[in-house]
Design an enzyme around this catalytic site. Structure first.
Site, short mmCIF file in Angstrom:
data_model
loop_
_atom_site.label_atom_id
_atom_site.label_comp_id
_atom_site.label_asym_id
_atom_site.label_seq_id
_atom_site.Cartn_x
_atom_site.Cartn_y
_atom_site.Cartn_z
CG ASP A 1 -3.02 22.93 -20.62
OD1 ASP A 1 -2.18 22.36 -21.48
OD2 ASP A 1 -1.98 22.92 -20.12
CG ASP A 36 1.67 28.08 -19.39
OD1 ASP A 36 1.57 27.35 -18.36
OD2 ASP A 36 0.25 28.61 -20.17
C1 BG6 Z 1 -2.13 24.47 -16.32
C2 BG6 Z 1 -3.73 24.86 -17.28
O1 BG6 Z 1 -1.51 24.48 -17.87
O2 BG6 Z 1 -2.23 23.06 -16.32
C3 BG6 Z 1 -4.82 24.90 -15.81
O3 BG6 Z 1 -3.46 26.63 -17.27
C4 BG6 Z 1 -4.94 23.05 -15.46
O4 BG6 Z 1 -5.86 25.18 -16.60
C5 BG6 Z 1 -2.92 22.86 -14.92
O5 BG6 Z 1 -5.20 22.93 -14.38
C6 BG6 Z 1 -2.79 21.42 -14.17
O6 BG6 Z 1 -3.14 21.00 -15.83
P1 BG6 Z 1 -3.33 18.77 -15.75
O7 BG6 Z 1 -2.55 18.73 -16.80
O8 BG6 Z 1 -1.29 18.57 -14.71
O9 BG6 Z 1 -4.48 18.81 -15.37
MG MG Z 2 -2.00 28.44 -19.77
#
Ligand code: BG6
Ligand code: MG
Length: 213
Positions: free
Chosen positions: A11, A9
Site C-alpha cells: 500500500d 511494501d
Molecule cells: C498497511 C497499510 O499496508 O496495511 C495500513 O499501510 C493498513 O494503513 C494495513 O492498516 C492493514 O491493512 P488491511 O488491508 O489488512 O486492513
Molecule cells: Mg505502505
C-alpha cells in the site's frame, strides 16, 4: 550487485490504495462521530488494521469492548473493499514496473512485505499475483511494522539473508521495521523525509539504479 533481493511494501509503494484506506477510515469515523483527518491517517501507514483502529479511537472518549472494536474494524474493511472492487493495473504507482523489470533483468529477486490482509486480492486485481518471487503479508504474521517480522519472513521465503535485502517503504513504521530487521531501506512518499532511510526518492520513478551496484 549490492543486493540479492528487494522487498516491496504494498500500500503506497506498489499501488495507490493508501487513499482508499483513508476513505474507509474517514467513513467509519463519520459514522461514529469521531474526529479524523489526513494527519491522523499518516500514523496508520504500515500498521495492522486493529492498531490502525486504535489510532482512530484516540480521538474518542468512549470505552469500547473487544467485540465493538472488531465490528468497527470489519465495517471499515467492508468500506475499503468497495474501493478494491474497482482496482485495476492503472493504479500501479509510477516507476514500479520499470524498477521491478530492471531488478528481474539483473537476477535480483523481488518480494512483497505488507501488513495488509487484503494483499492477495489487491495483487490479483492489479494483475501482479504471480509476479513476485514471494509474498509475506498480514495473513502470515503476528506482529505488524515497526516489528521486522514481515520483512524477515519475506527474506526467509526467498532464501536470502536480511543484510542482502533492500526494502522499499512509504511508512515511517516500515522504515523502522526494515532497520530493525537489519535491512537497508528506500523511503518513498511520506517516508522520503525519514532521516533513518538509507536512500530517499519521491517515488520509484526517481530511483537512481546506481544504488544497486
Ligand atoms: C498497511 C497499510 O499496508 O496495511 C495500513 O499501510 C493498513 O494503513 C494495513 O492498516 C492493514 O491493512 P488491511 O488491508 O489488512 O486492513
Ligand atoms: Mg505502505
Amino acid at each position: 550487485m549490492k543486493y540479492k533481493a528487494v522487498i516491496f511494501d504494498l500500500d503506497g509503494v506498489v499501488v495507490s490504495t493508501d487513499n482508499y484506506h483513508y476513505q474507509g477510515w474517514k467513513r467509519l469515523a463519520d459514522d461514529e462521530n469521531i474526529y479524523f483527518d489526513r494527519k491522523i491517517n499518516e500514523r496508520q501507514r504500515g500498521v495492522s488494521r486493529m492498531e490502525s483502529l486504535d489510532v482512530l479511537l484516540e480521538k474518542s472518549d468512549k470505552i469500547y469492548t473487544t467485540e465493538q472494536k472488531i465490528e468497527m474494524a470489519t465495517r471499515k474493511n467492508e468500506y475499503y473493499k468497495e474501493f478494491l472492487k474497482d482496482l485495476t493495473p492503472d493504479e500501479i504507482l509510477p516507476g514500479v514496473l520499470k524498477f521491478t523489470e530492471f531488478l528481474k533483468s539483473k537476477g535480483i529477486k523481488i518480494a512483497i512485505g505488507s501488513s495488509s490482509k487484503n494483499t492477495p486480492s489487491i495483487l490479483k486485481n492489479i494483475g501482479l499475483d504471480s509476479y513476485f518471487d514471494a509474498v509475506a503479508d498480514g495473513n502470515s504474521i503476528k506482529n505488524s511494522k515497526p516489528d521486522p517480522e514481515v520483512f524477515l519472513l519475506a527474506a526467509k521465503l526467498i532464501n536470502e539473508a536480511p543484510e542482502d535485502c533492500l526494502v522499499v517503504e512509504d511508512a515511517d513504521a516500515g522504515v523502522e521495521a526494515a532497520i530493525a530487521g537489519g535491512m537497508d531501506v528506500i523511503g518513498v512518499g511520506t517516508a522520503s523525509s525519514n532521516k533513518n532511510a538509507t536512500y530517499s526518492f519521491a517515488d520509484l520513478n526517481c530511483v537512481d539504479f546506481n544504488i544497486l551496484k
